[in-house]
Scaffold this motif. Structure first.
Motif, short mmCIF file in Angstrom:
data_model
loop_
_atom_site.label_atom_id
_atom_site.label_comp_id
_atom_site.label_asym_id
_atom_site.label_seq_id
_atom_site.Cartn_x
_atom_site.Cartn_y
_atom_site.Cartn_z
N TYR A 132 20.11 17.35 -33.98
CA TYR A 132 19.55 16.35 -33.32
C TYR A 132 19.45 16.35 -31.84
O TYR A 132 20.47 16.79 -31.23
CB TYR A 132 19.64 14.91 -33.83
CG TYR A 132 19.01 13.55 -33.47
CD1 TYR A 132 17.59 13.47 -33.71
CD2 TYR A 132 19.25 12.59 -32.55
CE1 TYR A 132 16.90 12.56 -33.38
CE2 TYR A 132 18.63 11.63 -32.23
CZ TYR A 132 17.31 11.72 -32.79
OH TYR A 132 16.47 10.61 -32.11
N ASN A 133 18.21 16.21 -30.91
CA ASN A 133 18.34 16.43 -29.73
C ASN A 133 19.26 15.76 -28.87
O ASN A 133 20.22 16.23 -27.96
CB ASN A 133 16.82 15.90 -28.97
CG ASN A 133 16.78 16.32 -27.81
OD1 ASN A 133 17.13 17.37 -27.40
ND2 ASN A 133 16.08 15.59 -27.01
N LEU A 134 19.56 14.18 -29.18
CA LEU A 134 20.54 13.59 -28.60
C LEU A 134 21.88 14.19 -28.88
O LEU A 134 22.84 14.14 -27.88
CB LEU A 134 20.38 12.06 -28.77
CG LEU A 134 19.00 11.39 -28.23
CD1 LEU A 134 19.21 9.88 -28.61
CD2 LEU A 134 19.18 11.33 -26.65
N CYS A 135 22.26 14.20 -29.94
CA CYS A 135 23.54 14.92 -30.16
C CYS A 135 23.92 16.22 -29.67
O CYS A 135 25.04 16.55 -28.77
CB CYS A 135 23.70 15.02 -31.82
SG CYS A 135 23.81 13.79 -32.83
N CYS A 144 26.19 14.80 -36.45
CA CYS A 144 26.32 13.19 -36.57
C CYS A 144 26.37 13.21 -38.28
O CYS A 144 25.96 12.14 -38.72
CB CYS A 144 25.06 12.50 -36.25
SG CYS A 144 23.34 13.07 -36.70
N GLY A 145 26.63 14.31 -38.62
CA GLY A 145 27.10 14.17 -40.40
C GLY A 145 25.80 14.08 -41.06
O GLY A 145 26.01 13.33 -42.19
N ALA A 156 17.32 17.36 -37.87
CA ALA A 156 17.62 18.11 -36.82
C ALA A 156 16.33 18.53 -36.13
O ALA A 156 15.32 18.71 -36.82
CB ALA A 156 18.33 19.51 -37.38
N THR A 157 16.38 18.70 -34.83
CA THR A 157 15.16 18.83 -33.97
C THR A 157 15.31 20.10 -33.04
O THR A 157 14.48 20.60 -32.47
CB THR A 157 14.62 17.57 -33.08
OG1 THR A 157 15.89 17.12 -32.54
CG2 THR A 157 14.31 16.48 -34.13
#
Length: 114
Positions: free
Chosen positions: A53-56, A21-22, A27-28
């Motif tokens: 990131y989890n959703l990404c 997401c740029g 980050a997770t």
């Protein structure tokens, strides 16, 4: 904390922003590019991990599954495939058929490649 968890924590500390997401989110998780589904079980390169990131990361699961399935089919030499590889291909195919049926060719209209 296990060795794997501490390695992940160190990696995320060194690379705190999501690469998808740029860098707008922290980050997770770790994502593998190319996805683990492209490799035989246990043979994916750890060097190809990226902060996400989890959703990404979860947003790519459809494409990862489909890409992994078709990339594993590229080895046309059946002698190179182990029983575990064949089971993994069947599992990926079944998952795609269940979750993304339009991603597989219609078996009723299939034709030979040659």
């Amino acid at each position: 904390m296990s060795q794997g968890a501490s390695r992940k924590a160190r990696f995320l500390k060194e690379h705190p922003l999501c690469c998808f997401c740029g860098g707008t989110r922290t980050a997770t998780t770790l994502d593998h590019v190319p996805p683990k589904a492209c490799f035989p079980l246990g043979f994916w390169p750890e060097e190809f991990e990226f902060p996400s990131y989890n959703l990404c990361n979860n947003g790519t699961s459809k494409r990862d599954t489909i890409f992994g399935f078709y990339s594993m089919l590229l080895d046309f030499n059946e002698d190179n495939r182990t029983h575990a590889d064949r089971e993994r291909l069947e599992k990926l195919r079944d998952e795609i058929a269940r979750r993304y049926p339009d991603a597989l060719p219609d078996s009723a209209s299939r034709e030979p490649l040659y």
